[in-house]
Design a protein around this motif. Sequence first.
Motif, PDB file in Angstrom:
ATOM      1  N   SER A  85     -36.463   3.113  30.704  1.00 33.64           N
ATOM      2  CA  SER A  85     -35.779   1.797  30.603  1.00 33.64           C
ATOM      3  C   SER A  85     -34.999   1.518  31.671  1.00 33.64           C
ATOM      4  O   SER A  85     -34.187   2.421  32.022  1.00 33.64           O
ATOM      5  N   ASP A  86     -34.883   0.282  32.219  1.00 37.32           N
ATOM      6  CA  ASP A  86     -34.208   0.170  33.532  1.00 37.32           C
ATOM      7  C   ASP A  86     -32.732  -0.165  33.117  1.00 37.32           C
ATOM      8  O   ASP A  86     -32.138  -1.358  33.493  1.00 37.32           O
ATOM      9  N   LEU A  87     -31.890   0.493  32.534  1.00 41.37           N
ATOM     10  CA  LEU A  87     -30.469   0.419  32.197  1.00 41.37           C
ATOM     11  C   LEU A  87     -29.737   0.410  33.494  1.00 41.37           C
ATOM     12  O   LEU A  87     -29.882   1.248  34.464  1.00 41.37           O
ATOM     13  N   PRO A  88     -28.688  -0.377  33.665  1.00 40.71           N
ATOM     14  CA  PRO A  88     -27.618  -0.205  34.801  1.00 40.71           C
ATOM     15  C   PRO A  88     -27.019   1.196  34.684  1.00 40.71           C
ATOM     16  O   PRO A  88     -26.908   1.839  33.682  1.00 40.71           O
ATOM     17  N   GLU A 117     -18.962  -1.742  22.976  1.00 43.46           N
ATOM     18  CA  GLU A 117     -19.282  -2.658  23.798  1.00 43.46           C
ATOM     19  C   GLU A 117     -20.335  -2.091  24.643  1.00 43.46           C
ATOM     20  O   GLU A 117     -21.506  -2.993  24.814  1.00 43.46           O
ATOM     21  N   ARG A 118     -20.459  -0.929  24.922  1.00 37.73           N
ATOM     22  CA  ARG A 118     -21.524  -0.325  25.642  1.00 37.73           C
ATOM     23  C   ARG A 118     -22.694  -0.156  24.830  1.00 37.73           C
ATOM     24  O   ARG A 118     -23.912  -0.570  25.266  1.00 37.73           O
ATOM     25  N   GLN A 119     -22.633   0.270  23.440  1.00 37.30           N
ATOM     26  CA  GLN A 119     -23.840   0.160  22.564  1.00 37.30           C
ATOM     27  C   GLN A 119     -24.467  -1.139  22.425  1.00 37.30           C
ATOM     28  O   GLN A 119     -25.648  -1.234  22.549  1.00 37.30           O
ATOM     29  N   ARG A 120     -23.476  -2.159  22.248  1.00 40.96           N
ATOM     30  CA  ARG A 120     -24.259  -3.628  22.204  1.00 40.96           C
ATOM     31  C   ARG A 120     -24.850  -3.921  23.433  1.00 40.96           C
ATOM     32  O   ARG A 120     -26.049  -4.346  23.419  1.00 40.96           O
ATOM     33  N   GLU A 121     -24.156  -3.551  24.603  1.00 41.19           N
ATOM     34  CA  GLU A 121     -24.744  -3.973  25.959  1.00 41.19           C
ATOM     35  C   GLU A 121     -26.339  -3.046  25.975  1.00 41.19           C
ATOM     36  O   GLU A 121     -27.171  -3.737  26.628  1.00 41.19           O
ATOM     37  N   VAL A 137     -34.933   5.806  26.952  1.00 43.93           N
ATOM     38  CA  VAL A 137     -33.591   4.704  26.982  1.00 43.93           C
ATOM     39  C   VAL A 137     -32.566   5.711  27.542  1.00 43.93           C
ATOM     40  O   VAL A 137     -31.585   6.636  26.935  1.00 43.93           O
ATOM     41  N   PRO A 138     -31.977   5.616  28.800  1.00 43.81           N
ATOM     42  CA  PRO A 138     -31.197   6.559  29.440  1.00 43.81           C
ATOM     43  C   PRO A 138     -29.692   6.097  29.232  1.00 43.81           C
ATOM     44  O   PRO A 138     -28.974   5.763  30.406  1.00 43.81           O
ATOM     45  N   PHE A 139     -29.542   6.098  27.979  1.00 42.63           N
ATOM     46  CA  PHE A 139     -27.902   5.932  27.730  1.00 42.63           C
ATOM     47  C   PHE A 139     -27.411   7.078  27.411  1.00 42.63           C
ATOM     48  O   PHE A 139     -27.745   7.832  26.565  1.00 42.63           O
ATOM     49  N   PHE A 140     -26.380   7.375  27.985  1.00 38.06           N
ATOM     50  CA  PHE A 140     -25.533   8.755  27.706  1.00 38.06           C
ATOM     51  C   PHE A 140     -24.427   8.434  26.556  1.00 38.06           C
ATOM     52  O   PHE A 140     -23.559   8.264  26.694  1.00 38.06           O
ATOM     53  N   VAL A 198     -32.347  -3.662  25.798  1.00 41.47           N
ATOM     54  CA  VAL A 198     -33.672  -3.164  25.717  1.00 41.47           C
ATOM     55  C   VAL A 198     -34.304  -3.875  24.552  1.00 41.47           C
ATOM     56  O   VAL A 198     -35.499  -4.147  24.724  1.00 41.47           O
ATOM     57  N   THR A 199     -33.653  -4.681  23.675  1.00 41.25           N
ATOM     58  CA  THR A 199     -34.447  -5.228  22.592  1.00 41.25           C
ATOM     59  C   THR A 199     -35.008  -6.591  23.243  1.00 41.25           C
ATOM     60  O   THR A 199     -36.030  -7.240  22.443  1.00 41.25           O
ATOM     61  N   LYS A 200     -34.895  -6.834  24.453  1.00 38.20           N
ATOM     62  CA  LYS A 200     -35.408  -8.237  25.180  1.00 38.20           C
ATOM     63  C   LYS A 200     -36.475  -7.659  25.883  1.00 38.20           C
ATOM     64  O   LYS A 200     -37.020  -8.719  26.588  1.00 38.20           O
ATOM     65  N   THR A 201     -36.839  -6.355  26.212  1.00 43.93           N
ATOM     66  CA  THR A 201     -37.764  -6.106  27.172  1.00 43.93           C
ATOM     67  C   THR A 201     -39.096  -6.283  26.376  1.00 43.93           C
ATOM     68  O   THR A 201     -39.326  -5.928  25.234  1.00 43.93           O
ATOM     69  N   PRO A 202     -40.222  -6.259  27.307  1.00 44.11           N
ATOM     70  CA  PRO A 202     -41.471  -6.181  26.881  1.00 44.11           C
ATOM     71  C   PRO A 202     -41.935  -4.929  26.270  1.00 44.11           C
ATOM     72  O   PRO A 202     -42.659  -4.751  25.060  1.00 44.11           O
ATOM     73  N   ALA A 203     -41.289  -3.774  26.744  1.00 48.03           N
ATOM     74  CA  ALA A 203     -41.661  -2.512  25.967  1.00 48.03           C
ATOM     75  C   ALA A 203     -41.114  -2.478  24.538  1.00 48.03           C
ATOM     76  O   ALA A 203     -42.051  -1.930  23.769  1.00 48.03           O
ATOM     77  N   TRP A 204     -40.062  -3.130  24.240  1.00 50.59           N
ATOM     78  CA  TRP A 204     -39.483  -3.126  22.883  1.00 50.59           C
ATOM     79  C   TRP A 204     -40.371  -4.036  22.090  1.00 50.59           C
ATOM     80  O   TRP A 204     -40.674  -3.561  20.674  1.00 50.59           O
ATOM     81  N   ASN A 205     -40.536  -5.114  22.481  1.00 51.93           N
ATOM     82  CA  ASN A 205     -41.654  -6.047  21.769  1.00 51.93           C
ATOM     83  C   ASN A 205     -42.841  -5.623  21.482  1.00 51.93           C
ATOM     84  O   ASN A 205     -43.311  -6.156  20.224  1.00 51.93           O
TER      85      ASN A 205
END
Length: 477
Positions: free
Chosen positions: A61-64, A181-185, A152-155, A190-197
């Motif tokens: 997933s293309d997280l910042p 704040e980071r969890q919400r970001e 999902v590349p979130f540390f 992620v939940t708005k991506t085609p992959a999640w949908n």
Amino acid sequence: MALKNNTNTNIISSLCSIPTLFLSLTLLCILSFTLFFLFSNPQIQTQISLHSHHSINVYISDLPRSLNYGLLDTYWSSSVPDSRLPTHSQTHQPQPHLHQNLKFLPYPQNPLIKQYSIEYWIMADLITPQNLRSASFANRVFDLEQADVVFVPFFATLSAELQLGMAKGAFRKKVGNQDYERQREVLDFVTKTPAWNRSGGRDHVFVLTDPVAMWHVRAEIAPAILLVVDFGGWFRLDSKSSNGSSPDMIQHTQVSLLKDVIVPYTHLLPRLHLSEDQSRQTLLYFKGAKHRHRGGIVREKLWDLLVNEPGVIMEEGFPNSTGMEQSIRGMRTSEFCLHPAGDTPTSCRLFDAIQSLCIPVIVSDNIELPFEGMIDYSEFSVFVAVNDALRPNWLVGYLKSFSKEQKNKFRQNMALVQPIFEYDNGHPGGIGPINPDGAVNHIWKKVHQKLPMIKEAIVREKRKPPGVSVPLRCHCT
């Protein structure tokens, strides 16, 4: 060899030239030529081997960057000490000047954080250049349609630990909590991506090794594949149904052995090879905090029973925070290492014992262990029921009953599985080839085993009529 190949070719050609052969024999002839060509060509054989080696396709997933490696930038640029460590333990504090020119910074050596570094090693393997990944079980793909799972590349652990180290009091709150704040970001992205949908998140992989990682959004990621060190802290008791007395009554669940993967902690002590093993004078060794929460009450009772027993060493303190050498010496000179439940059913101590060839004595009735089904812990560990361990004079007598041959066999078996619990690949930033028999590959193999169940859950969700939800259930045993 050339004569033999020519002979085989002539025979096949003769057979194919007989006009009375049926179509099926003709097809067999073509197949024979095809196989002959393929398996006599070394280059094609190599390509087949490499392709079949990759068994799970992973899309990232293309997280910042701010949500993964950027958190390492934050950690190493900070001069604020971790309030949870002793003030004299300076070797575990960030030292900004050491890593200024590195593209991929190392994971913190602070033992409170390092034990949860799984997120770092999995990410590093996936972003390693493809030509260096021939030993990796996970095959990174850039087309979502080819993906088995989405990583999902979130540390998440580092995010939580940064908050706990700087302002622990704000951790359970949402206002003024940077981790929240980071969890919400992450979730909002992620939940708005085609992959999640396409799957409702069921094929997404989150690394949540710290028991409090992504604390505020757990209900939202419950359908996903979660990589956790154990299930401690995830279940909530239904006090109305059980009158607060039964741990078997669960109000809801967010974790399950059907979809989630138990992963090993990152060990903190160096590996002891079997050829380096020496005599062990102590029967049983333990180092850790005596007083813990929840399941840790068992630890307190064990401590009181064992602290004055001959041949037993019980040392107070967090392993390795200030006493690395003491922990190494204690585990390497003891036959058995005690592993009681604490705040959660397991801890990093188990994997330090394995790397030290100290036979684990596991007193934790609800423990879940990494890679079960791939390895058999009973071949190198001793499992003791809590009720038996708490009987006066019982545990020491039981451990003394093991013969020298049995203990040697335990250590021989332990030496065989030591690499399975190893994450570090020895390359700067973790960017480089991994050990094919190491922890990262074993994690992906466990995820791969769960794919049929995950795909079934996705299909079941799609056929539900509008307004009908699938309840969260857990049939874990």
